[in-house]
Design a protein around this motif. Structure first.
Motif, PDB file in Angstrom:
ATOM      1  N   PHE A   1       0.617  -1.225  -0.152  1.00 45.17           N
ATOM      2  CA  PHE A   1      -0.062  -0.198  -0.184  1.00 45.17           C
ATOM      3  C   PHE A   1       0.861   1.102  -0.075  1.00 45.17           C
ATOM      4  N   LEU A   2       1.910   1.397   0.620  1.00 44.11           N
ATOM      5  CA  LEU A   2       2.806   2.492   1.179  1.00 44.11           C
ATOM      6  C   LEU A   2       3.512   2.733  -0.121  1.00 44.11           C
ATOM      7  N   ALA A   3       4.105   1.475  -1.048  1.00 40.72           N
ATOM      8  CA  ALA A   3       4.778   1.641  -2.247  1.00 40.72           C
ATOM      9  C   ALA A   3       3.803   2.391  -3.429  1.00 40.72           C
ATOM     10  N   GLU A   4       2.546   2.224  -3.328  1.00 37.85           N
ATOM     11  CA  GLU A   4       1.659   2.607  -4.194  1.00 37.85           C
ATOM     12  C   GLU A   4       0.978   4.047  -3.925  1.00 37.85           C
ATOM     13  N   ASN A   5       1.335   4.463  -2.722  1.00 35.17           N
ATOM     14  CA  ASN A   5       0.138   5.446  -2.212  1.00 35.17           C
ATOM     15  C   ASN A   5       1.215   6.571  -1.296  1.00 35.17           C
ATOM     16  N   HIS A   6       2.501   6.299  -1.080  1.00 45.64           N
ATOM     17  CA  HIS A   6       3.372   7.395  -0.441  1.00 45.64           C
ATOM     18  C   HIS A   6       4.349   7.690  -1.142  1.00 45.64           C
ATOM     19  N   LEU A   7       4.950   8.909  -1.084  1.00 47.55           N
ATOM     20  CA  LEU A   7       5.855   9.463  -1.964  1.00 47.55           C
ATOM     21  C   LEU A   7       7.149   8.777  -1.591  1.00 47.55           C
ATOM     22  N   ASN A   8       7.270   8.677  -0.156  1.00 44.14           N
ATOM     23  CA  ASN A   8       8.632   7.815   0.206  1.00 44.14           C
ATOM     24  C   ASN A   8       8.479   6.536   0.422  1.00 44.14           C
ATOM     25  N   GLY A   9       7.490   5.976   0.157  1.00 46.70           N
ATOM     26  CA  GLY A   9       7.406   4.426   0.046  1.00 46.70           C
ATOM     27  C   GLY A   9       7.587   3.861   1.590  1.00 46.70           C
ATOM     28  N   PRO A  10       7.706   2.458   1.486  1.00 49.39           N
ATOM     29  CA  PRO A  10       7.534   1.730   2.884  1.00 49.39           C
ATOM     30  C   PRO A  10       8.755   1.893   3.609  1.00 49.39           C
ATOM     31  N   VAL A  11       8.883   1.813   4.894  1.00 53.03           N
ATOM     32  CA  VAL A  11      10.199   1.680   5.724  1.00 53.03           C
ATOM     33  C   VAL A  11       9.665   0.718   6.845  1.00 53.03           C
ATOM     34  N   SER A  12      10.648   0.290   7.816  1.00 53.95           N
ATOM     35  CA  SER A  12      10.401  -0.598   8.741  1.00 53.95           C
ATOM     36  C   SER A  12       9.707  -0.089   9.803  1.00 53.95           C
ATOM     37  N   ALA A  13       8.783  -0.872  10.259  1.00 57.03           N
ATOM     38  CA  ALA A  13       7.854  -0.255  11.524  1.00 57.03           C
ATOM     39  C   ALA A  13       7.435  -1.475  12.364  1.00 57.03           C
ATOM     40  N   LYS A  14       7.163  -1.116  13.777  1.00 56.19           N
ATOM     41  CA  LYS A  14       6.581  -2.125  14.519  1.00 56.19           C
ATOM     42  C   LYS A  14       5.027  -2.323  14.331  1.00 56.19           C
ATOM     43  N   TYR A  15       4.540  -1.420  14.485  1.00 60.37           N
ATOM     44  CA  TYR A  15       3.023  -1.390  14.497  1.00 60.37           C
ATOM     45  C   TYR A  15       2.333  -0.680  13.073  1.00 60.37           C
ATOM     46  N   LYS A  16       1.270  -1.789  12.595  1.00 53.32           N
ATOM     47  CA  LYS A  16       0.715  -1.448  11.472  1.00 53.32           C
ATOM     48  C   LYS A  16      -0.698  -1.288  11.166  1.00 53.32           C
ATOM     49  N   TYR A  17      -1.220  -0.386  10.970  1.00 48.47           N
ATOM     50  CA  TYR A  17      -2.894  -0.389  11.054  1.00 48.47           C
ATOM     51  C   TYR A  17      -3.454   0.135   9.592  1.00 48.47           C
ATOM     52  N   GLY A  18      -4.692  -0.528   9.274  1.00 52.11           N
ATOM     53  CA  GLY A  18      -5.570  -0.005   8.211  1.00 52.11           C
ATOM     54  C   GLY A  18      -6.758   0.285   8.437  1.00 52.11           C
ATOM     55  N   LEU A  19      -7.102   1.121   7.480  1.00 50.95           N
ATOM     56  CA  LEU A  19      -8.707   1.409   7.394  1.00 50.95           C
ATOM     57  C   LEU A  19      -9.342   0.751   6.529  1.00 50.95           C
ATOM     58  N   TYR A  20     -10.395   0.092   6.500  1.00 50.13           N
ATOM     59  CA  TYR A  20     -11.049  -0.751   5.568  1.00 50.13           C
ATOM     60  C   TYR A  20     -12.468  -0.222   5.153  1.00 50.13           C
ATOM     61  N   LEU A  21     -12.836  -0.147   4.220  1.00 47.64           N
ATOM     62  CA  LEU A  21     -14.200   0.370   3.620  1.00 47.64           C
ATOM     63  C   LEU A  21     -14.879  -0.960   3.373  1.00 47.64           C
ATOM     64  N   PRO A  22     -16.088  -1.273   4.030  1.00 44.03           N
ATOM     65  CA  PRO A  22     -16.736  -2.566   3.731  1.00 44.03           C
ATOM     66  C   PRO A  22     -17.363  -2.487   2.581  1.00 44.03           C
ATOM     67  N   ALA A  23     -17.691  -3.490   1.809  1.00 45.51           N
ATOM     68  CA  ALA A  23     -18.195  -3.421   0.635  1.00 45.51           C
ATOM     69  C   ALA A  23     -19.836  -2.953   0.769  1.00 45.51           C
ATOM     70  N   SER A  24     -20.322  -2.836   1.887  1.00 39.90           N
ATOM     71  CA  SER A  24     -21.623  -2.202   1.880  1.00 39.90           C
ATOM     72  C   SER A  24     -21.730  -0.608   1.831  1.00 39.90           C
ATOM     73  N   TYR A  25     -20.394  -0.037   1.592  1.00 38.55           N
ATOM     74  CA  TYR A  25     -20.449   1.321   1.636  1.00 38.55           C
ATOM     75  C   TYR A  25     -19.571   1.613   0.299  1.00 38.55           C
ATOM     76  N   TYR A  26     -19.467   0.701  -0.605  1.00 40.02           N
ATOM     77  CA  TYR A  26     -18.740   0.726  -1.961  1.00 40.02           C
ATOM     78  C   TYR A  26     -19.700   1.991  -2.812  1.00 40.02           C
ATOM     79  N   ARG A  27     -20.738   2.056  -2.384  1.00 41.30           N
ATOM     80  CA  ARG A  27     -21.539   3.063  -3.104  1.00 41.30           C
ATOM     81  C   ARG A  27     -21.015   4.669  -3.122  1.00 41.30           C
TER      82      ARG A  27
END
Length: 278
Positions: A111-137
């Motif tokens: 995700f970071l390679a595709e969406n962050h200007l400086n790409g991924p780096v090492s990190a201990k804790y990683k969190y994501g926000l997910y949009l459920p399919a029920s809200y794809y509208r």
């Protein structure tokens, strides 16, 4: 859309500034750094004047971004996305519709390679926000989830291991917010705040520290989230391989600098801290 872009001026005679207008309203000053000009015009000596100009324009209330040629050539879609967000053109997704959870390294790095200007780096804790399919509208026609998917990852934040400080005899756990990125061409409204709150609930940090890249902002979004500016770092040296347009930090001995390496400078960073526990 009523936008107009035109050259406005030169800084120190070499750095080009474009002003982007919307319906005759000045919305963004874009400072472009041409690497050929940097190499041939003794730009290192003139860099402080550029930094001073950017600060002056921001103090006047105008959003200002400094864009290097290598970022445009290597990560054009991410650059376009960030500029669109600044201009208010990004597609908005309310964070209240999303679900937050821990994610693995592979998902984070992709995700970071595709969406962050400086790409991924090492990190201990990683969190994501997910949009459920029920809200794809709420997605526009440019955003196409995978067929049959039940959710879509729309934002990611990563945090460091804790550093323990003795503060007035009590230990304080300090973490760094290392990366935050939204899906390209999207603004997940309230996304960073939701990710921060999830991390705070789970890890109970004493404070969270992060840096704002001066070339892109003065950190106003961090101020809104309760971060306080505590320091500003000096510009750092980097090298760009002029054949591959890849960057590397200034490390090792002078003998390791290759013929194609061009030395450049960034504008430094602003350090912010959000106090969590007394």
């Amino acid at each position: 859309m009523g936008f107009e872009c035109r050259e406005a001026q030169k800084i120190a005679g070499i750095f080009t500034v474009f002003h982007i207008f919307k319906n005759n309203q000045n919305r963004l000053a874009l400072v472009l750094i041409d690497l050929d000009v940097w190499a041939n015009e003794n730009a290192v000596d003139k860099w402080p004047a550029c930094i001073q100009h950017v600060q002056h324009v921001r103090d006047s209330g105008l959003t200002t971004v400094v864009l290097w040629e290598d970022f445009w050539l290597n990560k054009k879609e991410i650059v376009r996305s960030r500029l669109s967000a600044i201009l208010g053109l990004a597609h908005k997704i309310p964070a209240r519709l999303t679900k937050v959870r821990r994610i693995d390294k592979e998902t984070t790095d992709r995700f970071l390679a595709e969406n962050h200007l400086n790409g991924p780096v090492s990190a201990k804790y990683k969190y994501g926000l997910y949009l459920p399919a029920s809200y794809y509208r709420v997605l526009n026609e440019m955003l196409t989830p995978e067929i049959g998917s039940t959710e879509m990852l729309v934002a990611v934040a990563t945090f460091s291991y804790p550093r323990i400080f003795n503060k007035e005899t009590n230990p304080l756990r300090s973490h760094e917010l290392i990366r935050f990125a939204s899906l390209r061409d999207c603004n997940v409204v309230g996304g960073l705040d939701k990710l921060l709150q999830a991390f705070i609930r789970e890890k109970e940090p004493g404070d969270i520290m992060t840096y704002a890249d001066v070339e892109w902002s003065a950190g106003a979004s961090y101020n809104k989230l309760g971060f306080k500016k505590i320091a500003q770092t000096q510009p750092e040296a980097f090298y760009i391989d002029t054949k591959t347009m890849q960057r590397k930090t200034e490390t090792g001995t002078a003998s390791e600098v290759r013929e194609n390496d061009m030395e450049i400078r960034n504008m430094g960073s602003i350090k912010f801290v959000k106090q969590i526990l007394n």
